[in-house]
Design an enzyme around this catalytic site. Structure first.
Site, short mmCIF file in Angstrom:
data_model
loop_
_atom_site.label_atom_id
_atom_site.label_comp_id
_atom_site.label_asym_id
_atom_site.label_seq_id
_atom_site.Cartn_x
_atom_site.Cartn_y
_atom_site.Cartn_z
N LEU A 145 -14.52 17.84 -17.56
CA LEU A 145 -14.13 17.18 -16.31
C LEU A 145 -13.19 18.10 -15.56
O LEU A 145 -12.27 18.66 -16.16
CB LEU A 145 -13.35 15.90 -16.60
N ILE B 89 -11.00 19.92 -20.26
CA ILE B 89 -10.59 19.85 -18.85
C ILE B 89 -10.81 21.18 -18.13
O ILE B 89 -10.32 22.23 -18.58
CB ILE B 89 -9.11 19.42 -18.73
N LYS B 90 -11.56 21.10 -17.02
CA LYS B 90 -11.85 22.31 -16.25
C LYS B 90 -10.69 22.64 -15.33
O LYS B 90 -10.24 21.81 -14.54
CB LYS B 90 -13.13 22.12 -15.43
N VAL B 91 -10.23 23.87 -15.45
CA VAL B 91 -9.11 24.36 -14.64
C VAL B 91 -9.59 25.65 -13.97
O VAL B 91 -10.19 26.50 -14.63
CB VAL B 91 -7.88 24.64 -15.55
N THR C 157 -19.22 18.84 -15.45
CA THR C 157 -19.27 18.26 -14.10
C THR C 157 -18.35 19.09 -13.22
O THR C 157 -17.58 19.92 -13.70
CB THR C 157 -18.75 16.81 -14.08
#
Ligand code: E4P
Length: 223
Positions: free
Chosen positions: A59, A87-89, A27
């Site tokens: 996310l 976790i998207k960074v 997402t």
């Protein structure tokens, strides 16, 4: 190669899991906007859907965060909500700083907005779980590097990094096949792109021909 769905719409996600056996979900804030859900609410809903499966869900942290400390704090908060969460960074300087700290703490990071082999190298060196290489955005702006994905795959293989190469911003079946030929581990595409990929005019034409033959056979009373 794994297929992920790029969406925050729960109906699309349930459909893709059930009918296409999709391996994961990605997402971003734009998808959350389209689904009209905050990241917290989405996390709560998706957690229930993927619980007990190995479906990975990426996310993204708040894109406004300005320091590595803030990114680390938010990433940890989201990661601890479910073992399925990655976790998207973003691949900025502070994003890489946060990645190094998160990887050491065992938080799985999907390094996103990667457009160059150098960014991919840094993400792999610092322990990214996924390296999200965006192909569609460059192509749409006339800046397409046909070798980008194979260069990233080669870098990861050359040094035996553990990161998985995830090809994102996919627009067509050709992008998916090119990613597979380049040896990428995963692609993520929208529901609409997959739906189009499953339609083939020749398959439909063949089915129509066989239906006609079948009907003719029974009409003339074949035994
Ligand atoms: C990937 O993880 C991104 O969410 C995605 O591919 C962004 O690109 P798009 O929304 O333009 O396809």
């Amino acid at each position: 190669m794994k297929l992920f769905l790029d969406s925050a719409k729960l109906e699309e996600i349930k459909y893709a899991i059930e009918k296409w056996h999709i391996d994961g979900i990605t997402t971003n804030p734009r998808h959350l906007f389209a689904a009209n859900m905050t990241v917290e609410r989405f996390a709560e809903e998706i957690k229930r859907i993927v619980e007990g499966t190995d479906i990975s869900v990426s996310l993204e942290v708040n894109p406004h965060l300005k320091t590595a400390d803030e990114i680390v704090e938010e990433a940890r908060r989201l990661a601890y909500l479910s073992p399925n969460f990655v976790i998207k960074v973003p691949a900025t300087e502070i994003g890489f700083e946060a990645l190094a700290r998160l990887a050491k703490q065992g938080v799985k990071v999907n390094m996103t907005l990667i457009f160059t082999p150098f960014q991919a190298l840094q993400a792999a060196r610092l322990g990214a779980h996924y390296i999200s290489v965006f192909v569609g955005w460059k192509e749409e702006r006339g800046d397409f590097d046909a070798e980008l994905v194979s260069k990233v795959v080669k870098i990861v293989k050359n040094y035996n990094f553990s990161s998985k190469v995830l090809v994102a911003a996919i627009r067509s079946a050709k992008h998916i096949v090119d990613a597979a030929l380049a040896g990428a581990d995963i692609v993520t595409a929208s529901w609409e792109v997959y739906k189009r990929c499953f339609e083939n005019p020749y398959t439909q034409m063949g089915l129509d021909i066989f239906c006609d033959a079948w009907d003719e056979l029974y009409k003339k009373g074949g035994s």
